[in-house]
Motif scaffolding. Structure first.
Motif, PDB file in Angstrom:
ATOM      1  N   ASN A  47      20.065  26.516  12.120  1.00  0.00           N
ATOM      2  CA  ASN A  47      20.655  27.549  12.984  1.00  0.00           C
ATOM      3  C   ASN A  47      21.070  28.762  12.159  1.00  0.00           C
ATOM      4  O   ASN A  47      22.030  29.449  12.494  1.00  0.00           O
ATOM      5  N   TYR A  48      20.364  29.012  11.077  1.00  0.00           N
ATOM      6  CA  TYR A  48      20.699  30.109  10.156  1.00  0.00           C
ATOM      7  C   TYR A  48      20.781  31.444  10.898  1.00  0.00           C
ATOM      8  O   TYR A  48      19.838  31.851  11.571  1.00  0.00           O
ATOM      9  N   LEU A 254       7.418  41.327  19.045  1.00  0.00           N
ATOM     10  CA  LEU A 254       8.610  42.132  19.326  1.00  0.00           C
ATOM     11  C   LEU A 254       9.807  41.241  19.618  1.00  0.00           C
ATOM     12  O   LEU A 254      10.924  41.497  19.140  1.00  0.00           O
ATOM     13  N   TYR A 255       9.593  40.171  20.385  1.00  0.00           N
ATOM     14  CA  TYR A 255      10.697  39.268  20.719  1.00  0.00           C
ATOM     15  C   TYR A 255      11.198  38.527  19.477  1.00  0.00           C
ATOM     16  O   TYR A 255      12.408  38.342  19.299  1.00  0.00           O
ATOM     17  N   ILE A 256      10.279  38.133  18.610  1.00  0.00           N
ATOM     18  CA  ILE A 256      10.673  37.479  17.346  1.00  0.00           C
ATOM     19  C   ILE A 256      11.500  38.440  16.504  1.00  0.00           C
ATOM     20  O   ILE A 256      12.518  38.061  15.906  1.00  0.00           O
ATOM     21  N   GLU A 262      18.018  41.812  15.461  1.00  0.00           N
ATOM     22  CA  GLU A 262      18.999  42.395  16.374  1.00  0.00           C
ATOM     23  C   GLU A 262      20.056  41.378  16.779  1.00  0.00           C
ATOM     24  O   GLU A 262      21.238  41.702  16.835  1.00  0.00           O
ATOM     25  N   VAL A 263      19.648  40.149  17.038  1.00  0.00           N
ATOM     26  CA  VAL A 263      20.589  39.082  17.400  1.00  0.00           C
ATOM     27  C   VAL A 263      21.019  38.289  16.163  1.00  0.00           C
ATOM     28  O   VAL A 263      22.034  37.599  16.186  1.00  0.00           O
ATOM     29  N   PHE A 264      20.256  38.407  15.073  1.00  0.00           N
ATOM     30  CA  PHE A 264      20.525  37.716  13.797  1.00  0.00           C
ATOM     31  C   PHE A 264      20.441  36.195  13.903  1.00  0.00           C
ATOM     32  O   PHE A 264      21.144  35.485  13.192  1.00  0.00           O
ATOM     33  N   TYR A 268      16.167  30.547  14.790  1.00  0.00           N
ATOM     34  CA  TYR A 268      15.428  30.545  16.053  1.00  0.00           C
ATOM     35  C   TYR A 268      14.203  31.453  15.956  1.00  0.00           C
ATOM     36  O   TYR A 268      13.115  31.106  16.428  1.00  0.00           O
ATOM     37  N   SER A 269      14.369  32.605  15.305  1.00  0.00           N
ATOM     38  CA  SER A 269      13.260  33.533  15.126  1.00  0.00           C
ATOM     39  C   SER A 269      12.131  32.898  14.312  1.00  0.00           C
ATOM     40  O   SER A 269      10.946  33.071  14.630  1.00  0.00           O
ATOM     41  N   SER A 270      12.484  32.129  13.286  1.00  0.00           N
ATOM     42  CA  SER A 270      11.479  31.440  12.464  1.00  0.00           C
ATOM     43  C   SER A 270      10.728  30.401  13.282  1.00  0.00           C
ATOM     44  O   SER A 270       9.506  30.230  13.139  1.00  0.00           O
ATOM     45  N   ALA A 271      11.456  29.691  14.159  1.00  0.00           N
ATOM     46  CA  ALA A 271      10.814  28.693  15.026  1.00  0.00           C
ATOM     47  C   ALA A 271       9.817  29.362  15.974  1.00  0.00           C
ATOM     48  O   ALA A 271       8.707  28.859  16.180  1.00  0.00           O
ATOM     49  N   LEU A 272      10.205  30.514  16.527  1.00  0.00           N
ATOM     50  CA  LEU A 272       9.292  31.257  17.407  1.00  0.00           C
ATOM     51  C   LEU A 272       8.044  31.706  16.646  1.00  0.00           C
ATOM     52  O   LEU A 272       6.925  31.615  17.149  1.00  0.00           O
ATOM     53  N   GLY A 273       8.258  32.191  15.425  1.00  0.00           N
ATOM     54  CA  GLY A 273       7.133  32.620  14.602  1.00  0.00           C
ATOM     55  C   GLY A 273       6.179  31.478  14.298  1.00  0.00           C
ATOM     56  O   GLY A 273       4.954  31.658  14.267  1.00  0.00           O
TER      57      GLY A 273
END
Length: 299
Positions: A47-48, A254-256, A262-264, A268-273
């Motif tokens: 959850n970094y 863009l969402y990633i 933006e949300v830091f 979660y961003s890495s999981a989406l990627g």
């Protein structure tokens, strides 16, 4: 023996020289490409977020992704974006055939078609944003010739925004793929074409039966590259619409970016990627399998 030793030393010296020239580029790739990719894999299971304490959360990020309405919408838009891939390939092949002819001023046309490729996507997006505005040139032309009856906000209407951005991507990418196909056309043996014309084949038959089949390795490469680019599209969407209106132009890249910077929520961003990487890998494997079955044969 002495000659063999000299040959081996010469070959070894050439290899060392090659690695020496590649070293700066490989170091930059290792730092800014390979390491972030490797580091993002374990990060996807945490959850970094920079702000709070980092904990291992297992597959929670992936579970959240498949129930995230915005992410699902972004994936649908990215997959829909792949519609432009066949259009880019077909148009760029015919552009390459056109500029492969020996006519006066052909070098000028080759350069003109390639200018959008070397132009910054930010600059291109700003110009097209002005052209497609309510009071822009596009509406003026379409109103003048009677195609539309009222002004259209091409980038603000959810029904037209994604199509407008896709058109910009298509327009900018044509020159790049045209040059690849042009290189392929220059490798096509002229005796095959001349023999076909002697046998009475028309220009269209020559293109369909000889030119395009001989370009299949290039079609395979360009299709793979353009498909990856379509799924990962970011610049034009970020500059022109920021994913709006609503989620009409929200793409996965863009969402990633939004989730990470933006949300830091970097975990979660890495999981989406990682999910998007698997989607790209799936389509890439499909294209390779198509090639293996004979749809594309190397020449």
């Amino acid at each position: 023996m002495k000659q063999k030793r000299v040959a081996k030393l010469s070959r070894f010296s050439e290899v060392q020289t090659a690695w020496l020239f590649m070293a700066p580029g490989l170091i930059l790739l290792a730092i800014f490409t390979f390491w972030p990719i490797i580091y993002s894999v374990p990060l996807a299971f945490t959850n970094y977020s920079v702000i709070g304490e980092t904990k291992f959360v297992g597959f929670e990020n992936f579970k959240r992704a498949f129930s995230d309405v915005n992410f699902i919408a972004s994936v649908k838009n990215s997959l829909f974006y792949m519609i432009i891939v066949p259009f880019i390939q077909i148009i760029s092949i015919f552009m390459a055939i056109l500029v492969n002819r020996k006519i006066a001023g052909i070098k000028f046309f080759r350069a003109a078609f390639y200018i959008p490729v070397v132009t910054s996507m930010v600059a291109v997006s700003i110009i097209w944003g002005w052209l497609m505005s309510s009071n822009g040139v596009l509406n003026y032309i379409l109103l003048s010739i009677g195609i539309i009856n009222e002004k259209i906000s091409w980038l603000s209407d959810k029904d037209t925004a994604l199509w407008a951005v896709m058109f910009i991507t298509l327009w900018k990418g044509l020159g790049y793929y045209m040059m690849i196909y042009l290189a392929g056309l220059q490798a096509v043996p002229t005796d095959c074409i001349e023999a076909a014309k002697i046998d009475g084949a028309s220009n269209f038959q020559v293109i369909r039966k000889i030119t395009i089949p001989l370009l299949k390795p290039y079609v395979f490469f360009c299709t793979l590259i353009s498909l990856m680019s379509a799924i990962r599209v970011f610049d034009e969407v970020f500059v022109l619409t920021s994913g709006g209106p609503g989620n009409a132009t929200l793409t996965s890249s863009l969402y990633i970016y939004e989730q990470g910077f933006e949300v830091f929520e970097f975990g979660y961003s890495s999981a989406l990627g990682l999910i998007i990487s698997f989607i790209i890998m799936f389509f890439s494997i499909f294209i390779f399998l198509f090639n293996k079955k004979g749809g594309v044969n190397p020449y």
